[in-house]
Scaffold this motif. Structure first.
Motif, PDB file in Angstrom:
ATOM      1  N   ASP A   1     -82.164 -32.829  48.021  1.00 27.41           N
ATOM      2  CA  ASP A   1     -83.290 -33.119  48.909  1.00 27.41           C
ATOM      3  C   ASP A   1     -84.589 -32.532  48.372  1.00 27.41           C
ATOM      4  O   ASP A   1     -85.634 -33.174  48.439  1.00 27.41           O
ATOM      5  N   ALA A   2     -84.530 -31.326  47.847  1.00 28.04           N
ATOM      6  CA  ALA A   2     -85.735 -30.695  47.305  1.00 28.04           C
ATOM      7  C   ALA A   2     -86.291 -31.482  46.121  1.00 28.04           C
ATOM      8  O   ALA A   2     -87.501 -31.700  46.019  1.00 28.04           O
ATOM      9  N   VAL A   3     -85.413 -31.924  45.235  1.00 28.08           N
ATOM     10  CA  VAL A   3     -85.852 -32.720  44.077  1.00 28.08           C
ATOM     11  C   VAL A   3     -86.446 -34.045  44.552  1.00 28.08           C
ATOM     12  O   VAL A   3     -87.517 -34.459  44.096  1.00 28.08           O
ATOM     13  N   LYS A   4     -85.776 -34.702  45.481  1.00 27.80           N
ATOM     14  CA  LYS A   4     -86.283 -35.978  45.993  1.00 27.80           C
ATOM     15  C   LYS A   4     -87.652 -35.804  46.647  1.00 27.80           C
ATOM     16  O   LYS A   4     -88.554 -36.618  46.419  1.00 27.80           O
TER      17      LYS A   4
ATOM     18  N   PHE B   1     -90.449 -34.977  43.950  1.00 28.49           N
ATOM     19  CA  PHE B   1     -90.791 -36.074  43.044  1.00 28.49           C
ATOM     20  C   PHE B   1     -90.954 -37.419  43.763  1.00 28.49           C
ATOM     21  O   PHE B   1     -91.073 -38.464  43.134  1.00 28.49           O
ATOM     22  N   HIS B   2     -90.971 -37.377  45.101  1.00 32.44           N
ATOM     23  CA  HIS B   2     -91.288 -38.537  45.934  1.00 32.44           C
ATOM     24  C   HIS B   2     -90.407 -39.755  45.626  1.00 32.44           C
ATOM     25  O   HIS B   2     -90.906 -40.857  45.384  1.00 32.44           O
ATOM     26  N   VAL B   3     -89.101 -39.520  45.616  1.00 34.92           N
ATOM     27  CA  VAL B   3     -88.138 -40.603  45.434  1.00 34.92           C
ATOM     28  C   VAL B   3     -87.111 -40.537  46.562  1.00 34.92           C
ATOM     29  O   VAL B   3     -86.838 -39.465  47.106  1.00 34.92           O
ATOM     30  N   SER B   4     -86.556 -41.678  46.911  1.00 34.46           N
ATOM     31  CA  SER B   4     -85.563 -41.705  47.983  1.00 34.46           C
ATOM     32  C   SER B   4     -84.166 -41.343  47.490  1.00 34.46           C
ATOM     33  O   SER B   4     -83.283 -41.046  48.281  1.00 34.46           O
TER      34      SER B   4
ATOM     35  N   TYR C   1     -81.432 -40.703  41.710  1.00 36.70           N
ATOM     36  CA  TYR C   1     -81.138 -41.717  40.696  1.00 36.70           C
ATOM     37  C   TYR C   1     -82.401 -42.486  40.295  1.00 36.70           C
ATOM     38  O   TYR C   1     -82.440 -43.134  39.258  1.00 36.70           O
ATOM     39  N   LEU C   2     -83.420 -42.442  41.136  1.00 36.45           N
ATOM     40  CA  LEU C   2     -84.661 -43.173  40.874  1.00 36.45           C
ATOM     41  C   LEU C   2     -85.680 -42.367  40.071  1.00 36.45           C
ATOM     42  O   LEU C   2     -86.776 -42.856  39.791  1.00 36.45           O
ATOM     43  N   LEU C   3     -85.316 -41.157  39.705  1.00 34.65           N
ATOM     44  CA  LEU C   3     -86.219 -40.361  38.870  1.00 34.65           C
ATOM     45  C   LEU C   3     -86.399 -41.047  37.519  1.00 34.65           C
ATOM     46  O   LEU C   3     -85.445 -41.554  36.936  1.00 34.65           O
TER      47      LEU C   3
END
Length: 64
Positions: free
Chosen positions: A13-16, A19-22, A25-27
């Protein structure tokens, strides 16, 4: 019950959020170094007495 799955969820959750991704895997591959730096800084805050794991310090081509 193990807290491990919950800890993984917190990190994901912190990474998402950072980096504003849902989904992580979308990074984008171009952001990978920034993700590693983010995780290394988080480690330093949460475990200052423990060394930062090597995986957070080095470019990991095989993961791209």
């Amino acid at each position: 019950p193990s807290k491990k799955p919950r800890l993984y969820a917190i990190v994901h959750d912190a990474v998402k959020n950072q980096f504003h991704v849902s989904s992580y895997y979308l990074l984008k591959a171009k952001d990978f170094e920034h993700v590693l730096a983010f995780l290394a800084e988080w480690w330093k805050r949460e475990a200052p007495a423990r060394p930062v794991p090597e995986i957070f310090k080095a470019h990991q081509i095989r993961l791209l």
